[in-house]
Scaffold this active site. Structure first.
Site, PDB file in Angstrom:
ATOM      1  N   ARG A 107       0.832  -1.211   0.000  1.00  0.00           N
ATOM      2  CA  ARG A 107       0.000   0.000   0.000  1.00  0.00           C
ATOM      3  C   ARG A 107       0.869   1.264   0.000  1.00  0.00           C
ATOM      4  O   ARG A 107       0.571   2.248  -0.662  1.00  0.00           O
ATOM      5  CB  ARG A 107      -0.930   0.008   1.224  1.00  0.00           C
ATOM      6  CG  ARG A 107      -2.007  -1.053   1.143  1.00  0.00           C
ATOM      7  CD  ARG A 107      -3.009  -0.922   2.281  1.00  0.00           C
ATOM      8  NE  ARG A 107      -3.750   0.323   2.199  1.00  0.00           N
ATOM      9  CZ  ARG A 107      -4.440   0.855   3.214  1.00  0.00           C
ATOM     10  NH1 ARG A 107      -4.462   0.246   4.368  1.00  0.00           N
ATOM     11  NH2 ARG A 107      -5.086   1.986   3.062  1.00  0.00           N
ATOM     12  N   GLN A 163      -9.728  10.628   6.850  1.00  0.00           N
ATOM     13  CA  GLN A 163      -9.575   9.259   7.359  1.00  0.00           C
ATOM     14  C   GLN A 163      -8.452   8.555   6.609  1.00  0.00           C
ATOM     15  O   GLN A 163      -8.094   7.437   6.931  1.00  0.00           O
ATOM     16  CB  GLN A 163     -10.859   8.464   7.140  1.00  0.00           C
ATOM     17  CG  GLN A 163     -12.056   8.943   7.922  1.00  0.00           C
ATOM     18  CD  GLN A 163     -13.293   8.133   7.552  1.00  0.00           C
ATOM     19  OE1 GLN A 163     -13.384   6.949   7.816  1.00  0.00           O
ATOM     20  NE2 GLN A 163     -14.246   8.793   6.921  1.00  0.00           N
ATOM     21  N   ASN A 164      -7.933   9.234   5.582  1.00  0.00           N
ATOM     22  CA  ASN A 164      -6.944   8.570   4.728  1.00  0.00           C
ATOM     23  C   ASN A 164      -5.571   8.532   5.378  1.00  0.00           C
ATOM     24  O   ASN A 164      -5.173   9.451   6.085  1.00  0.00           O
ATOM     25  CB  ASN A 164      -6.869   9.268   3.373  1.00  0.00           C
ATOM     26  CG  ASN A 164      -8.148   9.081   2.589  1.00  0.00           C
ATOM     27  OD1 ASN A 164      -8.964   8.231   2.938  1.00  0.00           O
ATOM     28  ND2 ASN A 164      -8.340   9.865   1.557  1.00  0.00           N
ATOM     29  N   HIS A 200      -6.731   8.554  11.123  1.00  0.00           N
ATOM     30  CA  HIS A 200      -6.327   7.140  11.141  1.00  0.00           C
ATOM     31  C   HIS A 200      -4.837   6.920  10.934  1.00  0.00           C
ATOM     32  O   HIS A 200      -4.414   5.834  10.550  1.00  0.00           O
ATOM     33  CB  HIS A 200      -7.125   6.351  10.087  1.00  0.00           C
ATOM     34  CG  HIS A 200      -8.597   6.283  10.391  1.00  0.00           C
ATOM     35  ND1 HIS A 200      -9.536   5.930   9.454  1.00  0.00           N
ATOM     36  CD2 HIS A 200      -9.272   6.526  11.532  1.00  0.00           C
ATOM     37  CE1 HIS A 200     -10.740   5.959  10.016  1.00  0.00           C
ATOM     38  NE2 HIS A 200     -10.610   6.326  11.273  1.00  0.00           N
ATOM     39  N   ALA A 223     -15.498  12.703  -6.885  1.00  0.00           N
ATOM     40  CA  ALA A 223     -14.936  13.885  -6.229  1.00  0.00           C
ATOM     41  C   ALA A 223     -14.234  14.777  -7.247  1.00  0.00           C
ATOM     42  O   ALA A 223     -14.248  16.010  -7.115  1.00  0.00           O
ATOM     43  CB  ALA A 223     -13.964  13.445  -5.137  1.00  0.00           C
TER      44      ALA A 223
HETATM   45  P1  NAD Z   1     -14.524   3.137   2.173  1.00  0.00           P
HETATM   46  O1  NAD Z   1     -13.706   2.268   1.292  1.00  0.00           O
HETATM   47  O2  NAD Z   1     -15.344   2.495   3.231  1.00  0.00           O
HETATM   48  O3  NAD Z   1     -15.548   3.972   1.283  1.00  0.00           O
HETATM   49  C1  NAD Z   1     -15.153   4.697   0.153  1.00  0.00           C
HETATM   50  C2  NAD Z   1     -16.335   5.546  -0.287  1.00  0.00           C
HETATM   51  O4  NAD Z   1     -15.888   6.369  -1.340  1.00  0.00           O
HETATM   52  C3  NAD Z   1     -17.538   4.752  -0.796  1.00  0.00           C
HETATM   53  O5  NAD Z   1     -18.722   5.282  -0.213  1.00  0.00           O
HETATM   54  C4  NAD Z   1     -17.523   5.004  -2.315  1.00  0.00           C
HETATM   55  O6  NAD Z   1     -18.833   5.061  -2.853  1.00  0.00           O
HETATM   56  C5  NAD Z   1     -16.863   6.368  -2.372  1.00  0.00           C
HETATM   57  N1  NAD Z   1     -16.136   6.631  -3.612  1.00  0.00           N
HETATM   58  C6  NAD Z   1     -15.390   5.774  -4.364  1.00  0.00           C
HETATM   59  N2  NAD Z   1     -14.833   6.414  -5.394  1.00  0.00           N
HETATM   60  C7  NAD Z   1     -15.212   7.718  -5.291  1.00  0.00           C
HETATM   61  C8  NAD Z   1     -14.955   8.890  -6.059  1.00  0.00           C
HETATM   62  N3  NAD Z   1     -14.181   8.845  -7.158  1.00  0.00           N
HETATM   63  N4  NAD Z   1     -15.500  10.061  -5.663  1.00  0.00           N
HETATM   64  C9  NAD Z   1     -16.289  10.128  -4.548  1.00  0.00           C
HETATM   65  N5  NAD Z   1     -16.579   9.048  -3.783  1.00  0.00           N
HETATM   66  C10 NAD Z   1     -16.041   7.861  -4.153  1.00  0.00           C
HETATM   67  O7  NAD Z   1     -13.536   4.225   2.798  1.00  0.00           O
HETATM   68  P2  NAD Z   1     -13.664   5.140   4.091  1.00  0.00           P
HETATM   69  O8  NAD Z   1     -15.082   5.520   4.314  1.00  0.00           O
HETATM   70  O9  NAD Z   1     -12.625   6.162   3.957  1.00  0.00           O
HETATM   71  O10 NAD Z   1     -13.300   4.237   5.356  1.00  0.00           O
HETATM   72  C11 NAD Z   1     -12.539   3.086   5.366  1.00  0.00           C
HETATM   73  C12 NAD Z   1     -11.152   3.130   6.018  1.00  0.00           C
HETATM   74  O11 NAD Z   1     -10.270   2.842   4.983  1.00  0.00           O
HETATM   75  C13 NAD Z   1     -10.632   4.386   6.616  1.00  0.00           C
HETATM   76  O12 NAD Z   1     -10.275   4.066   7.919  1.00  0.00           O
HETATM   77  C14 NAD Z   1      -9.336   4.716   5.861  1.00  0.00           C
HETATM   78  O13 NAD Z   1      -8.281   4.975   6.774  1.00  0.00           O
HETATM   79  C15 NAD Z   1      -9.012   3.459   5.141  1.00  0.00           C
HETATM   80  N6  NAD Z   1      -8.474   3.571   3.771  1.00  0.00           N
HETATM   81  C16 NAD Z   1      -7.688   4.633   3.414  1.00  0.00           C
HETATM   82  C17 NAD Z   1      -7.191   4.729   2.118  1.00  0.00           C
HETATM   83  C18 NAD Z   1      -6.303   5.898   1.760  1.00  0.00           C
HETATM   84  O14 NAD Z   1      -5.599   6.421   2.619  1.00  0.00           O
HETATM   85  N7  NAD Z   1      -6.310   6.352   0.506  1.00  0.00           N
HETATM   86  C19 NAD Z   1      -7.517   3.769   1.170  1.00  0.00           C
HETATM   87  C20 NAD Z   1      -8.309   2.679   1.574  1.00  0.00           C
HETATM   88  C21 NAD Z   1      -8.788   2.606   2.880  1.00  0.00           C
END
Ligand code: NAD
Length: 253
Positions: A73, A104-105, A122, A239
């Site tokens: 990752r 949360q990322n 997080h 987004a």
């Molecule tokens: P999630 O995976 O639960 O949900 C992602 C959401 O984003 C979904 O509702 C989906 O419909 C929406 N989505 C997908 N593509 C999109 C776009 N292009 N534009 C707008 N919306 C879009 O993720 P979450 O709610 O952030 O929670 C899950 C956990 O996962 C968090 O704790 C986070 O730390 C972790 N996480 C982080 C990353 C990162 O840092 N990039 C990646 C994966 C998971």
């Protein structure tokens, strides 16, 4: 609610807001190629559920598997670029009197797009600490040539020889107190909250829009799908579609 109407209303609220909170989840980084937790993983990792690898129990059971997954990752993030949505968030901060960015990322794409001091609820993928004594790990984290290489032995702590773990909040762990406090205060205080790309399934981040709405804020979600249980309305779509439009409308106001 009609999308154009909702968009225009949101711009009007943004123009007069004293404090705007932008709260982001994995969806904002999806278009930079960072998989969300709900999206299926690729290659080797498609056999595992990410939620099952992101726990202390998983690390105790199989540290090399979990460290290998987090290394994969970290490499994914290092090779990714901020997208137009991350950049729009940074641009919006320039034309608002007060904006708080909460994420949360665990990636650093907001920082690399120019946002100052986002509140990371997080943790961060780019740093690590000891699983046993919690001391930060100060050596450079491993770079892997083949990100699909698989399980990887975690380094050892310089202080106690414990195993090194990623500096992220795993499922079932406590949230960082200071970050959570700052996020709650901002949610309570804001008059507009934009909640972007989160499934609203991870507590306590999920409660931030409720705190904002209950204190009179205009709450808008930006997501590929609407969540009927969340307070506020949803601009449906990526987004990278809505955030540059909002930033543009603010910049030309
Ligand atoms: P999630 O995976 O639960 O949900 C992602 C959401 O984003 C979904 O509702 C989906 O419909 C929406 N989505 C997908 N593509 C999109 C776009 N292009 N534009 C707008 N919306 C879009 O993720 P979450 O709610 O952030 O929670 C899950 C956990 O996962 C968090 O704790 C986070 O730390 C972790 N996480 C982080 C990353 C990162 O840092 N990039 C990646 C994966 C998971």
């Amino acid at each position: 609610m009609d999308a154009d109407y909702l968009f225009n209303q949101t711009v009007e609220y943004l123009k007069t807001a004293q404090h705007v909170v932008i709260s982001t989840g994995a969806g904002i980084s999806a278009e930079s190629g960072i998989a969300t937790f709900r999206a299926p993983s690729t290659g080797l990792w498609s056999r595992y559920k990410s939620g099952e690898l992101a726990t202390a129990e998983a690390f105790k059971r199989n540290p090399s598997l979990v460290w290998g997954w987090y290394t994969w990752r970290r490499m994914q993030v290092a090779n990714a670029q901020p997208n137009t949505a991350h950049r729009a968030v940074a641009a919006m901060a320039q034309c608002l009197p007060h904006m708080t960015l909460i994420t949360q990322n665990v990636d650093d794409l907001h920082e690399r797009a120019g946002s100052q001091d986002p509140i990371h609820l997080h943790g961060h993928l780019a740093t690590a600490r000891c699983f046993t004594c919690s001391q930060p790990y100060l050596d450079t984290l491993p770079i892997v040539v083949d990100p699909d290489a698989g399980p990887l032995e975690p380094p050892r702590c310089q202080h106690c020889e414990g195993l090194i773990r990623p500096n992220v909040v795993w499922f079932g762990e406590r949230m960082p107190e200071n970050e959570m406090k700052r996020a709650r205060i901002a949610a309570f205080d804001c008059d507009v909250m934009l909640s972007i790309g989160t499934s609203g399934s991870v507590a306590p981040a999920v409660y931030l829009p409720t705190i904002a709405a209950e204190n009179g804020a205009w709450v808008v979600h930006i997501n590929l799908e609407a969540d009927s249980t969340a307070p506020g309305n949803t601009l449906i779509g990526p987004a990278t579609h809505w955030l540059p439009k909002l930033a543009q409308a603010l910049l030309s106001a």
